[in-house]
Design a protein around this motif. Sequence first.
Motif, PDB file in Angstrom:
ATOM      1  N   ILE A 271       0.837  -1.206   0.000  1.00 59.44           N
ATOM      2  CA  ILE A 271       0.000   0.000   0.000  1.00 59.44           C
ATOM      3  C   ILE A 271       0.869   1.252   0.000  1.00 59.44           C
ATOM      4  O   ILE A 271       0.602   2.213  -0.720  1.00 59.44           O
ATOM      5  N   TYR A 272       1.925   1.217   0.821  1.00 57.70           N
ATOM      6  CA  TYR A 272       2.838   2.363   0.919  1.00 57.70           C
ATOM      7  C   TYR A 272       4.224   1.924   0.447  1.00 57.70           C
ATOM      8  O   TYR A 272       4.947   1.239   1.182  1.00 57.70           O
ATOM      9  N   PRO A 273       4.612   2.282  -0.770  1.00 59.31           N
ATOM     10  CA  PRO A 273       5.905   1.860  -1.342  1.00 59.31           C
ATOM     11  C   PRO A 273       7.111   2.218  -0.478  1.00 59.31           C
ATOM     12  O   PRO A 273       8.134   1.529  -0.533  1.00 59.31           O
ATOM     13  N   SER A 274       7.010   3.276   0.321  1.00 63.41           N
ATOM     14  CA  SER A 274       8.150   3.683   1.155  1.00 63.41           C
ATOM     15  C   SER A 274       8.470   2.645   2.229  1.00 63.41           C
ATOM     16  O   SER A 274       9.554   2.680   2.824  1.00 63.41           O
ATOM     17  N   LEU A 275       7.537   1.722   2.476  1.00 60.26           N
ATOM     18  CA  LEU A 275       7.753   0.678   3.482  1.00 60.26           C
ATOM     19  C   LEU A 275       8.120  -0.663   2.862  1.00 60.26           C
ATOM     20  O   LEU A 275       8.226  -1.662   3.570  1.00 60.26           O
ATOM     21  N   GLN A 276       8.307  -0.695   1.550  1.00 60.75           N
ATOM     22  CA  GLN A 276       8.683  -1.939   0.896  1.00 60.75           C
ATOM     23  C   GLN A 276      10.133  -2.292   1.194  1.00 60.75           C
ATOM     24  O   GLN A 276      10.955  -1.428   1.454  1.00 60.75           O
ATOM     25  N   GLY A 277      10.416  -3.577   1.141  1.00 61.12           N
ATOM     26  CA  GLY A 277      11.789  -4.026   1.392  1.00 61.12           C
ATOM     27  C   GLY A 277      11.805  -5.344   2.130  1.00 61.12           C
ATOM     28  O   GLY A 277      10.763  -5.943   2.415  1.00 61.12           O
ATOM     29  N   PHE A 278      12.994  -5.792   2.455  1.00 63.03           N
ATOM     30  CA  PHE A 278      13.164  -7.056   3.165  1.00 63.03           C
ATOM     31  C   PHE A 278      13.040  -6.834   4.675  1.00 63.03           C
ATOM     32  O   PHE A 278      13.690  -5.953   5.230  1.00 63.03           O
ATOM     33  N   TYR A 279      12.201  -7.647   5.313  1.00 60.30           N
ATOM     34  CA  TYR A 279      12.035  -7.577   6.757  1.00 60.30           C
ATOM     35  C   TYR A 279      12.621  -8.838   7.384  1.00 60.30           C
ATOM     36  O   TYR A 279      12.154  -9.943   7.112  1.00 60.30           O
ATOM     37  N   PRO A 280      13.658  -8.700   8.203  1.00 57.42           N
ATOM     38  CA  PRO A 280      14.328  -9.865   8.793  1.00 57.42           C
ATOM     39  C   PRO A 280      13.495 -10.528   9.875  1.00 57.42           C
ATOM     40  O   PRO A 280      12.525  -9.954  10.373  1.00 57.42           O
ATOM     41  N   ASN A 281      13.882 -11.741  10.233  1.00 59.27           N
ATOM     42  CA  ASN A 281      13.190 -12.458  11.312  1.00 59.27           C
ATOM     43  C   ASN A 281      13.476 -11.812  12.661  1.00 59.27           C
ATOM     44  O   ASN A 281      14.632 -11.536  12.977  1.00 59.27           O
ATOM     45  N   PRO A 282      12.449 -11.564  13.464  1.00 60.55           N
ATOM     46  CA  PRO A 282      12.689 -11.065  14.821  1.00 60.55           C
ATOM     47  C   PRO A 282      13.490 -12.092  15.610  1.00 60.55           C
ATOM     48  O   PRO A 282      13.294 -13.297  15.447  1.00 60.55           O
ATOM     49  N   LYS A 283      14.409 -11.613  16.447  1.00 61.30           N
ATOM     50  CA  LYS A 283      15.300 -12.516  17.181  1.00 61.30           C
ATOM     51  C   LYS A 283      14.916 -12.619  18.657  1.00 61.30           C
ATOM     52  O   LYS A 283      14.582 -11.613  19.284  1.00 61.30           O
TER      53      LYS A 283
ATOM     54  N   ILE B  79      11.082  -5.549  12.949  1.00 61.57           N
ATOM     55  CA  ILE B  79      10.251  -5.008  11.896  1.00 61.57           C
ATOM     56  C   ILE B  79       9.463  -3.797  12.372  1.00 61.57           C
ATOM     57  O   ILE B  79       8.877  -3.092  11.566  1.00 61.57           O
ATOM     58  N   VAL B  80       9.437  -3.535  13.671  1.00 65.49           N
ATOM     59  CA  VAL B  80       8.677  -2.406  14.183  1.00 65.49           C
ATOM     60  C   VAL B  80       9.331  -1.111  13.738  1.00 65.49           C
ATOM     61  O   VAL B  80      10.531  -0.933  13.839  1.00 65.49           O
ATOM     62  N   GLY B  81       8.534  -0.198  13.283  1.00 62.03           N
ATOM     63  CA  GLY B  81       9.054   1.103  12.884  1.00 62.03           C
ATOM     64  C   GLY B  81       9.546   1.121  11.450  1.00 62.03           C
ATOM     65  O   GLY B  81      10.214   2.064  11.038  1.00 62.03           O
TER      66      GLY B  81
END
Length: 227
Positions: free
Chosen positions: A194-206, A218-220
Amino acid sequence: MGNLLKRKKNISIKTKFITSGLLLGFSILLFAMARYIYGFSNFYYKYIYSILVNTLSRCLSLIPFSVYEIILYAFLIYILVRIVNYTYLLFSKQLSLKKIIIRVTSNVLIYISAFVFLNIMTLGINSFRSNFVELTGLKVQDNSEEKLIELCDYLKVRLNELDGKIKRGEDGLLKLDYDARKEGIISMERIGEIYPSLQGFYPNPKPVVFFKTYVISIVGGRNNFYP
């Protein structure tokens, strides 16, 4: 031979002071460019930071534990070992107090300058990026303090209503019937559509070793990077 070793130690200390100065100077320069040159932060994020984060995130995401946390603990242990070592060298009279102060000062400057440089490269420059409203073109109305209080009251009521529907374990903590980590990544990826500015790879939370919680990387959005 002794003079050669002494010269190498002096060069090492001198190198640390020079390196610290260069890192701090470069950090100040980058901060000034981000602060006073319009569009520099957006350019840096798009062509440098995004590539850096995507590359590191993809590699570190394969590791099941928080690399950042391990580095932090290792650094603390290293500091304690150095303190014990310098104390021994001082009382055994292998090094004078003056030489120890010089060495400690050079080491501290390296640590501080490296921390400042990394902070500028990750958060400092990005703090001057165009905000989310500008990037997405959202229309935001001016809100008064009364409306903010009204919103907080509404959220408080809704949270109290939903609290009774939350599943809890025997310890009273939140109990999930699904993988929150995967759901979080999927949710951010959907928002990115929906918002291209937030596109990208999101790593696994550790998982954090010494705390019963998770470092949700991934927060923020992608402005924050936690390996």
